[in-house]
Design an enzyme around this catalytic site. Sequence first.
Site: not given
Ligand code: ATP
Ligand code: MG
Length: 474
Positions: A80, A82, A158
């Site tokens: 996805d 963001d 994170d």
């Molecule tokens: P994926 O979508 O592939 O599972 P992702 O890293 O994009 O991995 P998301 O849950 O979509 O995970 O979160 C998007 C972004 O938001 C992360 O890459 C990170 O920068 C931030 N993020 C998400 N969760 C947290 C958290 N618990 N604490 C701090 N930052 C976060």
């Molecule tokens: Mg994501």
Amino acid sequence: MLKRISGLSKSVIDKTRSLMSGDAETHSALIVSRNDHPVSRKSISSNALKVLNRLHEGGYAAYLVGGGVRDVLVGLRPKDFDVATDASPEDVRALFRNSRIIGRRFRLVHVVYGRDIIEVATFRASHDKGAGGEIGESGRIVRDNVFGSIEEDARRRDFSVNALYYNIADRSVVDYVGGLNDIEARVFRLIGDPVTRCEEDPVRVLRAVRLASKLEFDIEPATLAAMQQTSHLLGNTAPARMFEEVLKLFQGGYAERSFAAVREHELLEYLFPLLAKRFDSNPSEELLTLLNAALANTDKRVGQGKPITPAYLLAFMLWPDVEERAKQHVSQGKSVPDALMDAADSVMQVQRDVISIPKRFSGPMREIWQLQPRLEQYRGKRATKLLEGRRFRAAYDFLCLRSSIEPKLKPMAKWWTDVQELPEGEQLDYVAKKPMIHGLWGEPKRDSETKKKQRRRRQRSARKPKRDSDQTPQ
Ligand code: ATP
Ligand code: MG
């Protein structure tokens, strides 16, 4: 090493190294121009591009951030996208008719294109930088809505590899925290003090395990030590949030790998406590084989773009305990359906404290379990009724997988496969010819007292007038 970040030029990496080495708190960003990194508009979904472009045209800063940038840099297709911006949620809402503001802990805007949702977040500062942030007991962040600069936004993310920004204005990649360096070294590193960051939000421990196993990255030693030190805090995390994480663990196409990583990091007890206890007391290769087969099956379906339901996998995770408890109840005289219902209730009760499974999934899980003994003792015409049931397919798949480690179930699984392969007109004949086979669960043993009670109950209900005729209309 270099070829792993396809397209990121050597000079850029050297520059990254010198900029980032020794000074994690460096305040100068590394900006990698469009020709020196592999993130292109082609690697971004058309909907995410629409959002980025409209924000940009509206005069706002607009960046792709998080997994979308990270995955492209390591050569994976992002799941996805963001978006981060300096526009407020209300500004974003005003730009997109197809959007809604969501969330309390984080206020975000969802821009909705059918089933595809692009998440747009306003740059945020650390929760301790003013009104809008709130820290609860044990250092946990309760609310996190303080708006800030892009750099502040990067530092409150994170992991360093999750804090890389693709700027739609000039198509550069911007790095404030050494993320490019960590992508090259293939490590997951928490930004800032790792213990504090885990205490603020213990779910980061699970995120590290999930994402590092997906990307096949190592976890940097200080981050790993902090995770080990704080993982017990996962036990106090809201069960609804834990459920969301379980979905991400098992529905992202890397379920088998994620499960292995969860076990390796000794986190299973925070997800499935009964299963964890079982593995501790009686490490069974067969059970692991069964679960891995179910996980691999899910990954395969995700890879093929087929629909999946968490009910199926969750039913597997809890089945060994449901089955064991139900069989105990049967041996104590309960009917098989009652035994299964009670076993499911007690297992679900333990599970509820850890992960809240919504009813729309726990209902089908119970149905799959209830169908197992019924599929094990197919008998004559009843079989055709089962075939028509809406949960038959999932229950049959469940039985087939179980039969892969329980050879005595093989003939049943094969029988159901054969029946389904027949044309509908011939199914009835086939099942009628088949002799009744005694199930593996056995008939419930009823003592004479229970039998007497049941007979009395039946007689009483036969004497009772029917409800409809009982009531005089008012
Ligand atoms: P994926 O979508 O592939 O599972 P992702 O890293 O994009 O991995 P998301 O849950 O979509 O995970 O979160 C998007 C972004 O938001 C992360 O890459 C990170 O920068 C931030 N993020 C998400 N969760 C947290 C958290 N618990 N604490 C701090 N930052 C976060
Ligand atoms: Mg994501």
